[in-house]
Design a protein around this motif. Structure first.
Motif, mmCIF file in Angstrom:
data_model
loop_
_atom_site.group_PDB
_atom_site.id
_atom_site.type_symbol
_atom_site.label_atom_id
_atom_site.label_comp_id
_atom_site.label_asym_id
_atom_site.label_seq_id
_atom_site.Cartn_x
_atom_site.Cartn_y
_atom_site.Cartn_z
ATOM 1 N N LEU B 13 0.829 -1.205 0.000
ATOM 2 C CA LEU B 13 0.000 0.000 0.000
ATOM 3 C C LEU B 13 0.863 1.255 0.000
ATOM 4 N N ASP B 14 2.033 1.195 0.631
ATOM 5 C CA ASP B 14 2.927 2.357 0.629
ATOM 6 C C ASP B 14 3.942 2.332 -0.512
ATOM 7 N N TYR B 16 5.932 -0.213 -2.225
ATOM 8 C CA TYR B 16 7.175 -0.983 -2.372
ATOM 9 C C TYR B 16 6.932 -2.335 -3.040
ATOM 10 N N LEU B 181 4.909 -1.559 4.363
ATOM 11 C CA LEU B 181 6.259 -2.074 4.626
ATOM 12 C C LEU B 181 7.152 -1.041 5.306
ATOM 13 N N GLY B 182 6.901 0.242 5.047
ATOM 14 C CA GLY B 182 7.675 1.284 5.723
ATOM 15 C C GLY B 182 8.960 1.677 5.015
ATOM 16 N N ALA B 183 9.530 0.755 4.236
ATOM 17 C CA ALA B 183 10.772 1.030 3.509
ATOM 18 C C ALA B 183 10.969 -0.086 2.499
ATOM 19 N N GLY B 184 11.858 0.133 1.547
ATOM 20 C CA GLY B 184 12.143 -0.887 0.552
ATOM 21 C C GLY B 184 12.323 -0.306 -0.825
ATOM 22 N N ARG B 186 10.903 1.082 -4.105
ATOM 23 C CA ARG B 186 9.675 1.699 -4.617
ATOM 24 C C ARG B 186 9.537 1.464 -6.121
ATOM 25 N N PHE B 188 7.344 3.286 -7.980
ATOM 26 C CA PHE B 188 7.213 4.629 -8.546
ATOM 27 C C PHE B 188 8.145 5.600 -7.813
ATOM 28 N N ALA B 189 9.431 5.244 -7.784
ATOM 29 C CA ALA B 189 10.402 6.051 -7.047
ATOM 30 C C ALA B 189 10.536 7.426 -7.664
ATOM 31 N N ASP B 190 10.454 7.519 -8.978
ATOM 32 C CA ASP B 190 10.454 8.811 -9.670
ATOM 33 C C ASP B 190 9.070 9.023 -10.253
ATOM 34 N N ASP B 191 8.687 10.289 -10.411
ATOM 35 C CA ASP B 191 7.437 10.578 -11.101
ATOM 36 C C ASP B 191 7.499 10.032 -12.522
ATOM 37 N N LEU B 192 6.463 9.325 -12.943
ATOM 38 C CA LEU B 192 6.400 8.871 -14.333
ATOM 39 C C LEU B 192 6.180 10.043 -15.273
ATOM 40 N N GLY B 193 5.518 11.078 -14.776
ATOM 41 C CA GLY B 193 5.236 12.242 -15.614
ATOM 42 C C GLY B 193 4.330 11.881 -16.773
ATOM 43 N N ALA B 196 2.820 8.439 -17.734
ATOM 44 C CA ALA B 196 1.656 7.860 -17.050
ATOM 45 C C ALA B 196 0.415 7.891 -17.938
#
Lengths: 221, 221
Positions: B13-14, B16, B181-184, B186, B188-193, B196
């Motif tokens: 959900l967050d 990762y 998960l809190g971390a890991g 991602r 979508f680490a960068d915006d797809l712009g 998308a």
């Protein structure tokens, strides 16, 4: 026990609560309205905003849209960027929010800001207070105003994230919307880290339009 | 027409695809196995990995887990970090992947890396090729190897993101898992712009465990 809750936050599949380039003509950011189609179609939402009853929304969506309504909530906290598009110091008091003089609140609203401003009272009596003391100060004021009712965190993303990361939010209802926005305001912009383990998804309820997830803070051991 | 597809990527959900601190003892990162419980419970997955049939998985999960199986896929592309925990130059050829000598592939695997290495052939005949020419070079080689079958992007997050951002991925199946998960890693680490807007969710299929979303690249105008 009264709680601190965020209701009906719509999250795009790529993690945004609002689109990019929020401004006077795009309060939800560019494309952001696509996130809210499920809720604006509900009778609960349209009642609250004084609009005529719509055709029909998914019953699961109706159930979730109705949460936080009526007298359940006694105060709302929001970030300054949700209150309006003005950035930096308030040049004057002309910005009175997005909602007109008959707002949907019916209770006090605490606005988190770095810039002091006199209280603002709408025509319907809704009082906005501008809090410069930070999230915990706003929460104290909101709890006092709400009495035995819940406090709502209205948004935006940074404000919700602050209360979640601090473990102060008791409940978070997210609606995961099957769209990619590509850019905008990320709810999980920073890793929650260990704070994530303080929450669990207690309800996973798909509708025909979105997937509702209700997170609750775990009981302290 | 053969396509480039990513199947059964489990997204927290967050946001990762894997937990933090991936390594020899935690190939999916810490807590990452929670993302895959829905798929490892399916008969399709267990058949592919030579495990005895499980009790019962959600039929929607079974349907999605079965996709990409059989002879549907003729080659797999993966990132170097998915192939193994070794970072930097290959010190020797001792790391032979996570899968043992009888892997689940049954077709050539192209590994994206900055460091050249001789082909690796597992006991079951699966050939790993290490491609230093970048994602498009790997895709060309994979298409040639796959012939009239699809090419799968296996992961991890950075590899999927590259093909998505470049508009090269035809289909992306995500399973949104109701956990934080809190971390890991991602997705979508960068915006797809703008990339998308080249995709749409063509299927939104909740099961009792996760919500499946199948994205397709829009037809070119």
């Amino acid at each position: 026990m009264p709680e601190l809750r965020a209701y009906a936050l719509s999250l795009s599949l790529d993690g945004y609560l609002a689109g990019p380039d929020q401004g006077p003509d795009a309060p939800l950011g560019v494309g952001g309205e696509r996130l809210h189609a499920w809720v604006t179609a509900t009778g609960a939402w349209r009642d609250r905003h004084g609009l005529p009853e719509p055709g029909a929304a998914d019953p699961v969506d109706e159930r979730f849209a109705a949460r936080g309504g009526g007298d359940e909530v006694g105060a709302t906290i929001m970030g300054r960027n949700m209150f309006g598009p003005v950035r930096g110091p308030w040049r004057d008091a002309s910005w009175r929010g997005w909602w007109g003089e008959e707002g949907p609140f019916g209770h006090p609203v605490l606005v988190l800001t770095h810039h002091a401003r006199e209280d603002l009272v709408l025509g319907d009596g809704t009082r906005f207070r501008f809090v410069t003391g930070g999230p915990r100060a706003a929460l104290d004021l909101a709890r006092e105003a709400a009495g035995d009712r819940h406090v709502r965190v209205g948004g935006g993303a940074a404000t919700v994230r602050q209360y979640l990361a601090a473990g102060l939010l008791d409940e978070l209802h997210l609606a995961v919307v099957p769209v990619l926005l590509g850019a905008g305001e990320r709810l999980f912009a920073d890793d929650l880290g260990a704070a994530a383990s303080g929450y669990e998804v207690v309800e996973h309820a798909p509708s025909s339009t979105v997937t509702h997830m209700r997170l609750r803070r775990r009981a302290q051991p």
